[in-house]
Write a protein that holds these residues in place. Structure first.
Motif, PDB file in Angstrom:
ATOM      1  N   ALA A   1       0.815  -0.951   0.363  1.00 27.72           N
ATOM      2  CA  ALA A   1      -0.434  -0.559  -0.288  1.00 27.72           C
ATOM      3  C   ALA A   1       1.012   1.442  -0.233  1.00 27.72           C
ATOM      4  CB  ALA A   1      -0.610   0.243   0.981  1.00 27.72           C
ATOM      5  N   TRP A   2       0.260   2.201  -0.724  1.00 22.25           N
ATOM      6  CA  TRP A   2       1.187   3.713  -1.317  1.00 22.25           C
ATOM      7  C   TRP A   2       1.006   3.905   0.761  1.00 22.25           C
ATOM      8  CZ3 TRP A   2       3.389   6.497  -3.684  1.00 22.25           C
ATOM      9  CH2 TRP A   2       3.647   8.434  -3.825  1.00 22.25           C
ATOM     10  N   ARG A   3       0.393   4.026   1.920  1.00 18.83           N
ATOM     11  CA  ARG A   3       0.952   4.459   3.108  1.00 18.83           C
ATOM     12  C   ARG A   3       1.740   3.833   3.216  1.00 18.83           C
ATOM     13  NH1 ARG A   3      -4.118   1.124   3.181  1.00 18.83           N
ATOM     14  NH2 ARG A   3      -3.427  -0.311   4.225  1.00 18.83           N
ATOM     15  N   GLY A   4       2.527   2.982   3.017  1.00 18.59           N
ATOM     16  CA  GLY A   4       3.603   2.093   3.964  1.00 18.59           C
ATOM     17  C   GLY A   4       4.706   2.576   3.064  1.00 18.59           C
ATOM     18  N   LEU A   5       5.284   3.180   2.084  1.00 14.29           N
ATOM     19  CA  LEU A   5       6.331   3.944   1.519  1.00 14.29           C
ATOM     20  C   LEU A   5       6.124   5.629   1.863  1.00 14.29           C
ATOM     21  CD1 LEU A   5       5.574   2.461  -2.286  1.00 14.29           C
ATOM     22  CD2 LEU A   5       6.800   1.296  -0.192  1.00 14.29           C
ATOM     23  N   ARG A   6       8.017   5.562   2.109  1.00 12.89           N
ATOM     24  CA  ARG A   6       8.415   7.130   2.078  1.00 12.89           C
ATOM     25  C   ARG A   6       9.495   7.584   0.986  1.00 12.89           C
ATOM     26  NH1 ARG A   6      12.423   8.868   4.888  1.00 12.89           N
ATOM     27  NH2 ARG A   6      12.891   6.281   5.938  1.00 12.89           N
ATOM     28  N   LEU A   7       8.727   8.362   0.468  1.00  9.92           N
ATOM     29  CA  LEU A   7       9.602   9.066  -1.658  1.00  9.92           C
ATOM     30  C   LEU A   7      10.764   9.482  -0.546  1.00  9.92           C
ATOM     31  CD1 LEU A   7       7.152  10.447  -3.048  1.00  9.92           C
ATOM     32  CD2 LEU A   7       7.484   7.972  -3.389  1.00  9.92           C
ATOM     33  N   ALA A   8      11.407   9.025  -1.354  1.00 11.59           N
ATOM     34  CA  ALA A   8      13.698   9.789  -1.122  1.00 11.59           C
ATOM     35  C   ALA A   8      13.779  10.250  -2.528  1.00 11.59           C
ATOM     36  CB  ALA A   8      14.229   8.144  -0.278  1.00 11.59           C
ATOM     37  N   GLY A   9      13.139  10.176  -3.149  1.00  8.13           N
ATOM     38  CA  GLY A   9      14.046  10.812  -4.542  1.00  8.13           C
ATOM     39  C   GLY A   9      13.456  10.544  -5.650  1.00  8.13           C
ATOM     40  N   GLN A  10      14.009  11.160  -6.561  1.00  9.43           N
ATOM     41  CA  GLN A  10      13.792  10.740  -7.930  1.00  9.43           C
ATOM     42  C   GLN A  10      14.820  10.128  -8.434  1.00  9.43           C
ATOM     43  OE1 GLN A  10      10.603  12.550 -10.013  1.00  9.43           O
ATOM     44  NE2 GLN A  10      11.457  12.013 -12.466  1.00  9.43           N
ATOM     45  N   LEU A  11      14.730   9.046  -8.962  1.00  5.73           N
ATOM     46  CA  LEU A  11      15.145   8.186 -10.226  1.00  5.73           C
ATOM     47  C   LEU A  11      15.645   8.608 -11.514  1.00  5.73           C
ATOM     48  CD1 LEU A  11      16.055   5.271  -7.633  1.00  5.73           C
ATOM     49  CD2 LEU A  11      17.540   6.893  -7.434  1.00  5.73           C
ATOM     50  N   GLY A  12      14.972   9.044 -12.044  1.00  6.56           N
ATOM     51  CA  GLY A  12      14.710   8.922 -13.433  1.00  6.56           C
ATOM     52  C   GLY A  12      13.230   8.765 -13.798  1.00  6.56           C
ATOM     53  N   GLU A  13      13.672   9.214 -15.031  1.00 10.28           N
ATOM     54  CA  GLU A  13      12.456   9.120 -15.695  1.00 10.28           C
ATOM     55  C   GLU A  13      11.993   8.230 -17.428  1.00 10.28           C
ATOM     56  OE1 GLU A  13       8.330  12.629 -17.128  1.00 10.28           O
ATOM     57  OE2 GLU A  13      10.238  13.033 -16.585  1.00 10.28           O
ATOM     58  N   GLY A  14      11.003   7.534 -17.033  1.00 11.70           N
ATOM     59  CA  GLY A  14      10.990   6.974 -18.945  1.00 11.70           C
ATOM     60  C   GLY A  14      10.204   7.001 -19.968  1.00 11.70           C
ATOM     61  N   ALA A  15       9.422   6.876 -20.788  1.00 10.32           N
ATOM     62  CA  ALA A  15       8.276   6.861 -21.925  1.00 10.32           C
ATOM     63  C   ALA A  15       7.405   6.900 -20.927  1.00 10.32           C
ATOM     64  CB  ALA A  15       8.187   6.252 -22.874  1.00 10.32           C
ATOM     65  N   SER A  16       7.426   6.263 -20.444  1.00  8.63           N
ATOM     66  CA  SER A  16       6.066   5.424 -19.260  1.00  8.63           C
ATOM     67  C   SER A  16       5.671   5.149 -18.132  1.00  8.63           C
ATOM     68  CB  SER A  16       6.024   3.748 -19.855  1.00  8.63           C
ATOM     69  OG  SER A  16       6.904   3.008 -18.831  1.00  8.63           O
ATOM     70  N   GLY A  17       6.714   6.321 -17.651  1.00  9.75           N
ATOM     71  CA  GLY A  17       6.995   6.434 -15.748  1.00  9.75           C
ATOM     72  C   GLY A  17       8.366   7.353 -15.249  1.00  9.75           C
ATOM     73  N   HIS A  18       7.815   7.755 -14.269  1.00 11.07           N
ATOM     74  CA  HIS A  18       8.664   8.103 -13.107  1.00 11.07           C
ATOM     75  C   HIS A  18       8.954   7.638 -11.847  1.00 11.07           C
ATOM     76  CE1 HIS A  18       7.716  12.006 -14.746  1.00 11.07           C
ATOM     77  NE2 HIS A  18       6.304  11.668 -14.362  1.00 11.07           N
ATOM     78  N   ILE A  19      10.654   7.058 -12.014  1.00 14.85           N
ATOM     79  CA  ILE A  19      11.129   6.303 -10.924  1.00 14.85           C
ATOM     80  C   ILE A  19      11.651   7.317  -9.981  1.00 14.85           C
ATOM     81  CG2 ILE A  19      12.787   4.319 -10.694  1.00 14.85           C
ATOM     82  CD1 ILE A  19      11.529   4.023 -13.323  1.00 14.85           C
ATOM     83  N   HIS A  20      10.876   6.411  -8.628  1.00 13.79           N
ATOM     84  CA  HIS A  20      11.287   6.785  -7.220  1.00 13.79           C
ATOM     85  C   HIS A  20      12.059   5.910  -6.613  1.00 13.79           C
ATOM     86  CE1 HIS A  20       8.552  10.945  -8.678  1.00 13.79           C
ATOM     87  NE2 HIS A  20       8.000   9.740  -8.706  1.00 13.79           N
ATOM     88  N   ARG A  21      13.057   6.907  -5.539  1.00 17.78           N
ATOM     89  CA  ARG A  21      13.723   5.722  -4.382  1.00 17.78           C
ATOM     90  C   ARG A  21      12.835   5.861  -3.892  1.00 17.78           C
ATOM     91  NH1 ARG A  21      18.596   4.450  -2.921  1.00 17.78           N
ATOM     92  NH2 ARG A  21      19.790   5.736  -5.288  1.00 17.78           N
ATOM     93  N   VAL A  22      11.752   5.408  -2.624  1.00 17.29           N
ATOM     94  CA  VAL A  22      11.569   5.039  -1.798  1.00 17.29           C
ATOM     95  C   VAL A  22      11.943   3.888  -0.335  1.00 17.29           C
ATOM     96  CG1 VAL A  22       9.483   5.331  -3.406  1.00 17.29           C
ATOM     97  CG2 VAL A  22       9.907   2.867  -2.875  1.00 17.29           C
ATOM     98  N   CYS A  23      11.227   3.964   0.392  1.00 18.60           N
ATOM     99  CA  CYS A  23      11.723   3.237   1.662  1.00 18.60           C
ATOM    100  C   CYS A  23       9.941   2.625   2.386  1.00 18.60           C
ATOM    101  CB  CYS A  23      11.859   4.216   2.965  1.00 18.60           C
ATOM    102  SG  CYS A  23      12.806   3.175   4.201  1.00 18.60           S
TER     103      CYS A  23
END
Length: 446
Positions: free
Chosen positions: A199-221
């Motif tokens: 679940a989303w509520r169990g994650l903590r965003l820790a910065g963006q790693l990159g972006e592709g044609a289909s989505g954004h990649i984030h570092r999460v805890c």
């Protein structure tokens, strides 16, 4: 990005590329004054619904981008441009593609995310056609003339209305990259693959790693009960149609792929995002990994671009090839056609040759009960692997004579994978075994 003021003042005289995104509803007449030099015209993100009949005066124009505009028909005037090779009209409202709109030298056509139900048979009569991107339309059939497109190498048909694939499709001699997920093909899959859900509520965003044609990649805890927090990569899909298809197709394919040491596959699926955005949780790749090559350029069209001067040791080339062959063989055993097997989707460690295959956006789950069709479709991945093997042989530095891997054997294997008759191509199991034997015989320390 250029401005109208620059164009009208004459500041862009002699330019070879023009980029205009400024709410245009018609093409400024000053563009035609660039007829002697203009090669690339990018009009993405305007409000255009037509192009002027004089466009053919741009005799050096090779590339036109008109994505995200308001076209309902591919303009016939494109066919009047004598040098035009690449045409991009993604995300318009195109319903009609006249035969006259197809330039004689057409090499690369992008019509992703439109409302096209039918294509002209003349599309197959463009001998230079290599790349055809049609995902996200309303197509239920392809024109019979396309069976004659013997130069066609990449075809995107995802998210259309095909109930069956034309029998001649897999017989196209050079086709190597195909995406057909998201069509009502009625294919049966014996296994119901599922991922754990987070679940989303169990994650903590820790910065963006990159972006592709289909989505954004984030570092999460990922917070876990009674355990140490886990760092992961989260891919949040943009939700729109990409050149490969829709997010749910990628999720299904990489879920079915399962785990393999040479595959970058998800560990969990995201749920309960506040905006309903789909997502996948992936392992974070070691920082030493880098893309083996860059994606195709306008000039190379379907072949990846390697950094200038790029070379790798013969042993490393063999190791990359062997690991990727095993990764593809694993996918094929699980009924997954990767569909986008390219060096730019391979992450590798130059220090030891370790490699990981990523990006399942173009992947397709194949039918369990149609072995002949399944083998024919998987043979397309084999040809794509042949392209990679050919490139690795080309860029490999010669090894010492006393310990040289059998590069001749690698070149012969590449030729077998590239055979224009798909029935004569080896399976990825056979390829993986052959490369594994070569790798085992190699004695140079890595």
């Amino acid at each position: 990005m250029h401005t109208l003021d620059q164009l009208r003042s004459g500041a862009l005289a002699g330019t070879r590329r023009l980029d205009l995104s400024c709410g245009l509803t018609e093409l400024p007449s000053e563009v035609l004054a660039l007829a002697d030099t203009l090669e690339v015209l990018n009009l993405t993100g305007n409000h255009l619904s037509s192009l002027p009949p004089e466009l053919g005066r741009l005799r050096k124009l090779r590339i036109v981008f008109c994505s995200s505009n308001a076209f309902t028909e591919l303009p016939e005037v494109l066919g009047d441009c004598p040098a035009l090779e690449m045409v991009g009209f993604k995300a318009n409202r195109i319903e009609h593609v006249p035969a006259a709109s197809l330039p004689a030298k057409l090499r690369w056509l992008i019509l992703t995310d439109n409302a096209i139900e039918q294509l002209p048979t003349e599309l197959g009569h463009r001998p230079a056609l290599q790349k055809l991107m049609l995902a996200g339309n309303r197509l239920s059939e392809l024109p019979a003339g396309l069976a004659d497109a013997h130069a066609l190498e990449l075809l995107r048909l995802s998210a259309n209305r095909f109930a069956a694939l034309p029998p001649w499709l897999t017989r196209l001699p050079r086709l190597a990259w195909l995406a057909v997920a998201g069509n009502p093909l009625g294919w049966s899959h014996a296994h119901d693959h599922r991922l754990p859900r987070v679940a989303w509520r169990g994650l903590r965003l820790a910065g963006q790693l990159g972006e592709g044609a289909s989505g954004h990649i984030h570092r999460v805890c990922l917070e876990t009960e009674g355990g140490a927090p886990q760092m992961l990569a989260l891919k949040l899909f943009k939700g729109s149609v990409t050149s490969d298809g829709l997010p749910e197709h990628e999720i299904a394919a990489c879920t079915a792929a399962g785990h393999h040491p040479a595959l970058c596959t998800p560990v969990a699926e995201l749920t309960e995002h506040p905006d309903g955005t789909p997502g996948l949780l992936m392992p974070i790749m070691p920082p030493a990994l880098q893309n083996l090559a860059g994606p195709p350029s306008f000039q190379s069209c379907t072949r990846d671009v390697y950094a200038e001067g790029f070379a790798l040791g013969a042993s490393a080339a063999l190791r990359v090839a062997s690991q990727m062959a095993n990764a593809l063989a694993h996918l094929h055993r699980r009924g997954v056609m990767h569909g986008d097997f390219y060096a730019h989707n391979i992450l590798w460690n130059p220090a030891n040759g370790d490699a990981v295959l990523s990006d399942f956006g173009g992947a397709t789950l194949l039918p369990d009960d149609q072995p002949v069709l399944r083998r024919a479709l998987l043979a397309l991945d084999v040809r794509a692997f042949g392209c990679l093997l050919e490139e690795l042989v080309t860029h490999a530095r010669p090894a010492p004579v006393t310990s040289e891997p059998d590069e001749t054997a690698m070149a012969k294997l590449a030729a077998a994978c590239l055979n224009l008759d798909l029935v004569a191509r080896p399976t990825m199991e056979v390829v993986a075994e052959a490369l594994g034997a070569l790798d085992a015989a190699e004695t140079v320390p890595r």
